[in-house]
Design a protein around this motif. Structure first.
Motif, mmCIF file in Angstrom:
data_model
loop_
_atom_site.group_PDB
_atom_site.id
_atom_site.type_symbol
_atom_site.label_atom_id
_atom_site.label_comp_id
_atom_site.label_asym_id
_atom_site.label_seq_id
_atom_site.Cartn_x
_atom_site.Cartn_y
_atom_site.Cartn_z
ATOM 1 N N MET A 1 0.804 -1.232 0.000
ATOM 2 C CA MET A 1 0.000 0.000 0.000
ATOM 3 C C MET A 1 0.835 1.279 0.000
ATOM 4 O O MET A 1 0.268 2.355 -0.173
ATOM 5 N N PHE B 1 -5.696 8.768 9.109
ATOM 6 C CA PHE B 1 -5.179 10.131 9.226
ATOM 7 C C PHE B 1 -6.220 11.123 8.667
ATOM 8 O O PHE B 1 -6.518 12.160 9.281
ATOM 9 N N ALA C 1 -3.637 -11.467 -3.341
ATOM 10 C CA ALA C 1 -2.685 -10.592 -2.627
ATOM 11 C C ALA C 1 -3.215 -10.310 -1.228
ATOM 12 O O ALA C 1 -4.409 -10.125 -1.034
HETATM 13 C C1 FAD Z 1 -3.599 -5.047 -4.195
HETATM 14 C C2 FAD Z 1 -4.346 -3.933 -4.856
HETATM 15 C C3 FAD Z 1 -4.728 -4.051 -6.187
HETATM 16 C C4 FAD Z 1 -5.405 -2.998 -6.807
HETATM 17 N N1 FAD Z 1 -5.700 -3.107 -8.129
HETATM 18 C C5 FAD Z 1 -6.282 -2.079 -8.766
HETATM 19 C C6 FAD Z 1 -6.500 -2.126 -10.162
HETATM 20 O O1 FAD Z 1 -6.123 -3.058 -10.850
HETATM 21 N N2 FAD Z 1 -7.129 -1.087 -10.774
HETATM 22 C C7 FAD Z 1 -7.531 0.013 -10.060
HETATM 23 O O2 FAD Z 1 -8.083 0.935 -10.667
HETATM 24 N N3 FAD Z 1 -7.309 0.111 -8.734
HETATM 25 C C8 FAD Z 1 -6.693 -0.896 -8.077
HETATM 26 N N4 FAD Z 1 -6.444 -0.795 -6.733
HETATM 27 C C9 FAD Z 1 -6.827 0.451 -6.050
HETATM 28 C C10 FAD Z 1 -5.855 1.582 -6.428
HETATM 29 O O3 FAD Z 1 -4.538 1.128 -6.263
HETATM 30 C C11 FAD Z 1 -6.124 2.811 -5.600
HETATM 31 O O4 FAD Z 1 -7.468 3.205 -5.803
HETATM 32 C C12 FAD Z 1 -5.202 3.969 -5.994
HETATM 33 O O5 FAD Z 1 -3.850 3.607 -5.874
HETATM 34 C C13 FAD Z 1 -5.490 5.183 -5.144
HETATM 35 O O6 FAD Z 1 -4.560 6.190 -5.457
HETATM 36 P P1 FAD Z 1 -4.155 7.274 -4.348
HETATM 37 O O7 FAD Z 1 -3.078 8.076 -4.950
HETATM 38 O O8 FAD Z 1 -5.371 7.943 -3.857
HETATM 39 O O9 FAD Z 1 -3.607 6.426 -3.130
HETATM 40 P P2 FAD Z 1 -2.388 5.424 -3.079
HETATM 41 O O10 FAD Z 1 -2.002 4.997 -4.443
HETATM 42 O O11 FAD Z 1 -2.762 4.409 -2.088
HETATM 43 O O12 FAD Z 1 -1.189 6.316 -2.518
HETATM 44 C C14 FAD Z 1 -1.236 6.911 -1.249
HETATM 45 C C15 FAD Z 1 0.196 7.147 -0.772
HETATM 46 O O13 FAD Z 1 0.134 7.954 0.406
HETATM 47 C C16 FAD Z 1 1.122 7.506 1.314
HETATM 48 N N5 FAD Z 1 0.688 7.883 2.669
HETATM 49 C C17 FAD Z 1 -0.424 7.458 3.321
HETATM 50 N N6 FAD Z 1 -0.509 8.059 4.530
HETATM 51 C C18 FAD Z 1 0.571 8.865 4.635
HETATM 52 C C19 FAD Z 1 1.046 9.733 5.665
HETATM 53 N N7 FAD Z 1 0.367 9.920 6.800
HETATM 54 N N8 FAD Z 1 2.233 10.387 5.464
HETATM 55 C C20 FAD Z 1 2.917 10.217 4.298
HETATM 56 N N9 FAD Z 1 2.513 9.403 3.299
HETATM 57 C C21 FAD Z 1 1.349 8.742 3.453
HETATM 58 C C22 FAD Z 1 1.194 6.010 1.118
HETATM 59 O O14 FAD Z 1 2.459 5.534 1.495
HETATM 60 C C23 FAD Z 1 0.933 5.873 -0.385
HETATM 61 O O15 FAD Z 1 2.109 5.760 -1.125
HETATM 62 C C24 FAD Z 1 -5.751 -1.824 -6.079
HETATM 63 C C25 FAD Z 1 -5.393 -1.703 -4.737
HETATM 64 C C26 FAD Z 1 -4.692 -2.732 -4.120
HETATM 65 C C27 FAD Z 1 -4.296 -2.577 -2.697
#
Ligand code: FAD
Length: 429
Positions: A49, A191, A255
């Protein structure tokens, strides 16, 4: 004069935002991206994640291409703009892909007759990137941003934000900002909740999204896979709807996700013959509306499905056991003899929906018989959706703080990335 932009979260939303900014001449030196995880060179496979590209970096790499899927986007910017933003996300993944010619699109056109009495089929295009290319994509993308001067701080968890002093508080440092993009994804949901309480942010409650991850040999589903590679079967009742979610085929691995110390399940699809295992897995996710505190309710259910610090697995076929991960380890889970634990955790009526969904699949795909297993639970924790200004996703009372991605109740890569780009466009203008 350029504002100092701080992005919390190097996930899909944060990285797409930064890319849009530097692509359009915003100086990288004025952008800082902070993440509690690792850079793409040091991120380990079990860090599902966190780190470069966030959950999207270790995901199964399926980019849905429809405004009805993956969370709220067109509400903010309209249908046409939403599709244009999603195009930009897909083209970013293509641009940093080591083999862009291997990306393909599945685009089912019609519901087949044989599923109709029992299920509907969602029809929308999906671009398949391939999970095992995501690491290379993350490295190339990271390098591009570093070359443009963007500053990254890894392994830095932000624990508080002083909205009035415009200061973020990390475990190691304090950092001022002029513009803040809050992109913490699902791993930062607690958070985000905390900030909502502290600043009394108005939010819209979300539904519960919970269920199991189903796994069986691919051959049983082949006639549907031929029509829709990432098929989404669905059923709708009064306050509950069920859908198959995130289908993986050919080289399909279950996973393990760890959120708040508990284990939940998801899936990956790898590319390349060396990974082929001829299995299919997908979530059977139930959306329940009207639960008072959906976050707490879901966490309680997830906890009840844990044994000895891990999730649970059930198969009616005694010879079927938890599968191997692509690294060759057994998927962490405790095998149970029946689905009683699911009924106890969810309550009789909700668990019955899931059991019925499986029974209906056994009717539609009779070859399955008892040759299947479920990993329990799969859960999508949705943070309450903060109310934001539609033109730049900023908080109503704090116009320099922009929420994007899963932190704004997106549920997928394309919508999260698109929200990041949308905010970047507003900052550029
Ligand atoms: C195993 C898995 C498979 C998936 N497959 C798919 C798929 O095939 N297709 C699809 O559309 N979606 C998929 N998803 C969902 C998709 O990955 C997410 O919807 C997407 O990544 C969200 O993007 P985001 O940038 O909002 O958050 P994220 O990509 O989750 O990024 C958030 C980032 O914030 C950081 N962070 C969190 N809290 C803090 C903090 N307090 N301080 C500093 N950093 C912090 C984390 O380390 C992370 O790197 C999947 C999810 C998982 C877990």
């Amino acid at each position: 004069m350029y504002d100092r932009i701080v992005i919390i979260g190097a996930g899909v939303a944060g990285i797409n935002a930064a890319t849009k900014l530097v692509d359009n001449g915003y100086p990288g030196e004025c952008i800082t991206i902070i993440d509690k995880g690792n850079d793409p060179y040091n991120r380990l496979p079990e860090e599902v994640m966190t780190g470069m590209l966030g959950a999207g970096g270790w995901s199964d790499g399926k980019l849905t291409y429809h405004t009805a899927i993956g969370g709220v986007l067109s509400k903010y910017c309209g249908e046409d703009k939403a599709m244009e933003l999603m195009d930009q996300v897909i083209s970013n993944f293509r641009r940093f892909h080591p083999k862009p010619e291997e990306i393909f699109c599945s685009d089912p056109q019609e519901e087949p007759e044989f599923i109709k009495p029992y299920f509907g089929l969602r029809l929308f295009p999906v671009w398949h990137i391939g999970s095992n290319y995501l690491h290379e994509i993350a490295k190339a993308w990271y390098q591009y941003l570093v070359d443009k001067g963007v500053r990254f701080a890894w392994n830095e968890e932000i624990t508080d934000i002083d909205f009035k002093e415009q200061m973020i508080v990390g475990k190691k440092a304090l950092l001022p900002y002029e513009k803040l993009i809050f992109a913490v994804g699902k791993s930062g949901i607690d958070f985000a909740q905390q900030l909502s309480y502290d600043y009394k942010l108005p939010t819209k409650p979300k539904s519960v999204q919970i269920g199991v991850r189903f796994e069986a040999p691919q051959k049983y589903f082949q006639k549907l896979i031929d029509i829709s590679y990432d098929f989404k079967l669905y059923q709708k009742f009064d306050n509950v709807s069920l859908r198959s979610f995130c289908t993986n085929n050919n080289a399909a691995y279950v996973a393990v996700e760890e959120t708040y110390g508990d284990i939940t399940y998801n899936g990956h699809a790898k590319k390349g013959e060396e990974f082929r295992n001829d299995m299919t897995n997908f979530g059977i996710l139930m959306e329940i509306k009207g639960i008072e505190d959906p976050f707490k309710w879901s966490r309680d259910v997830v906890k009840k499905l844990q044994i000895n610090g891990t999730g649970t697995y059930y198969s009616p076929n005694r010879t079927r056991t938890p599968a191997l991960t692509s690294e060759g380890n057994t998927v962490s889970s405790i095998q149970v003899d029946n689905m009683d634990i699911l009924f106890e955790a969810l309550g009789e009526s909700y668990a019955q929906y899931i059991e019925d969904f499986i029974t209906n699949m056994q009717i539609v795909f009779p070859e399955i018989g008892d040759d299947w297993g479920v990993y329990m639970p799969e859960c999508k924790y949705l943070s309450p959706e903060p109310l934001v200004n539609y033109d730049d996703l900023s908080l109503n009372d704090y116009p320099n703080i922009h929420f994007v991605g899963d932190a704004l109740s997106a549920r997928g890569i394309t919508v999260s990335g698109a929200q990041g780009i949308y905010v970047a466009e507003s900052l550029l203008s």
